[in-house]
Scaffold this motif. Structure first.
Motif, PDB file in Angstrom:
ATOM      1  N   TRP A  86       3.975   1.437  -0.846  1.00 56.53           N
ATOM      2  CA  TRP A  86       4.816   1.481  -2.219  1.00 56.53           C
ATOM      3  C   TRP A  86       4.069   1.738  -3.393  1.00 56.53           C
ATOM      4  O   TRP A  86       4.590   2.478  -4.476  1.00 56.53           O
ATOM      5  N   LEU A  87       2.708   1.549  -3.567  1.00 60.13           N
ATOM      6  CA  LEU A  87       2.008   1.956  -4.647  1.00 60.13           C
ATOM      7  C   LEU A  87       1.414   3.197  -4.447  1.00 60.13           C
ATOM      8  O   LEU A  87       0.659   3.928  -5.553  1.00 60.13           O
ATOM      9  N   ARG A  88       1.361   3.613  -3.049  1.00 56.20           N
ATOM     10  CA  ARG A  88       0.976   5.212  -3.089  1.00 56.20           C
ATOM     11  C   ARG A  88      -0.650   5.399  -3.251  1.00 56.20           C
ATOM     12  O   ARG A  88      -0.987   6.105  -4.011  1.00 56.20           O
ATOM     13  N   ASP A  89      -1.095   4.292  -2.822  1.00 58.19           N
ATOM     14  CA  ASP A  89      -2.693   4.150  -3.236  1.00 58.19           C
ATOM     15  C   ASP A  89      -3.559   5.354  -2.140  1.00 58.19           C
ATOM     16  O   ASP A  89      -3.209   5.418  -1.010  1.00 58.19           O
ATOM     17  N   THR A  90      -4.257   6.113  -2.921  1.00 54.75           N
ATOM     18  CA  THR A  90      -4.937   7.209  -2.338  1.00 54.75           C
ATOM     19  C   THR A  90      -5.894   7.057  -1.220  1.00 54.75           C
ATOM     20  O   THR A  90      -6.352   7.494  -0.193  1.00 54.75           O
ATOM     21  N   LEU A  91      -6.562   5.639  -1.731  1.00 54.63           N
ATOM     22  CA  LEU A  91      -7.542   5.034  -0.821  1.00 54.63           C
ATOM     23  C   LEU A  91      -7.050   4.295   0.425  1.00 54.63           C
ATOM     24  O   LEU A  91      -7.977   3.979   1.361  1.00 54.63           O
ATOM     25  N   HIS A  92      -5.781   3.996   0.289  1.00 60.16           N
ATOM     26  CA  HIS A  92      -5.175   3.053   1.280  1.00 60.16           C
ATOM     27  C   HIS A  92      -5.923   1.930   1.528  1.00 60.16           C
ATOM     28  O   HIS A  92      -6.245   1.464   2.728  1.00 60.16           O
ATOM     29  N   ALA A  93      -6.423   1.097   0.388  1.00 62.06           N
ATOM     30  CA  ALA A  93      -7.010  -0.169   0.571  1.00 62.06           C
ATOM     31  C   ALA A  93      -6.194  -1.238   1.382  1.00 62.06           C
ATOM     32  O   ALA A  93      -6.864  -2.062   1.881  1.00 62.06           O
ATOM     33  N   GLY A  94      -5.049  -1.222   1.229  1.00 62.50           N
ATOM     34  CA  GLY A  94      -4.029  -2.264   1.679  1.00 62.50           C
ATOM     35  C   GLY A  94      -4.202  -2.059   3.290  1.00 62.50           C
ATOM     36  O   GLY A  94      -4.330  -3.036   3.971  1.00 62.50           O
ATOM     37  N   GLN A  95      -4.166  -0.704   3.836  1.00 68.10           N
ATOM     38  CA  GLN A  95      -4.284  -0.690   5.272  1.00 68.10           C
ATOM     39  C   GLN A  95      -5.731  -0.886   5.805  1.00 68.10           C
ATOM     40  O   GLN A  95      -6.058  -1.418   6.819  1.00 68.10           O
ATOM     41  N   ASP A 140       0.976  -1.201   0.105  1.00 68.02           N
ATOM     42  CA  ASP A 140       0.064  -0.059  -0.107  1.00 68.02           C
ATOM     43  C   ASP A 140       1.020   1.327   0.048  1.00 68.02           C
ATOM     44  O   ASP A 140       0.673   2.133  -0.791  1.00 68.02           O
TER      45      ASP A 140
END
Length: 125
Positions: free
Chosen positions: A51-60, A49
């Protein structure tokens, strides 16, 4: 941040947990090993999450969901292990499997002698 460091740590944690599940005989240690494997997966989710700089923070968010499910699983698993320990006197996984296999081989009335029932009643009291 390099992705290799948390990925390598997560792989190491997962391998240690897998070894614990396959090699341990105590049911509580098996549950702890499963929890270690789930934490390795959580580490991977958070690392990817970030590393991909996800704006929704789906991994977290998925990590929080996995933590909640793991807490419920440990609570139920620990309750089952404690009940098995109270009834059988041991939480050894190999011994429980052997007793389950031997009960299927016996006829329906075998092993229920009055002395056996009295011993079970005293052990539970």
């Amino acid at each position: 941040m390099h992705l290799a460091y948390p990925a390598a740590l997560a792989a190491l944690l997962f391998c240690v947990g897998l070894y614990g599940v396959l090699a341990r005989r105590n049911a509580i240690l098996v549950l702890m090993s499963v929890e270690l494997m789930l934490n390795a997966v959580n580490l991977n989710l958070v690392a990817f999450d970030v590393w991909l700089r996800d704006t929704l923070h789906a991994g977290q968010a998925l990590t929080l969901f996995v933590i909640a499910v793991a807490a419920a699983e440990i609570g139920i698993g620990l309750a089952i292990v404690l009940m098995v320990y109270r009834n059988r006197g041991s939480s050894d996984v190999d011994r429980l499997r052997d007793t389950a296999e031997s009960r299927h081989d016996e006829p329906s009335g075998a092993g229920d002698a009055p002395a056996d029932r009295e011993e079970k009643a005293e052990a539970t009291a």
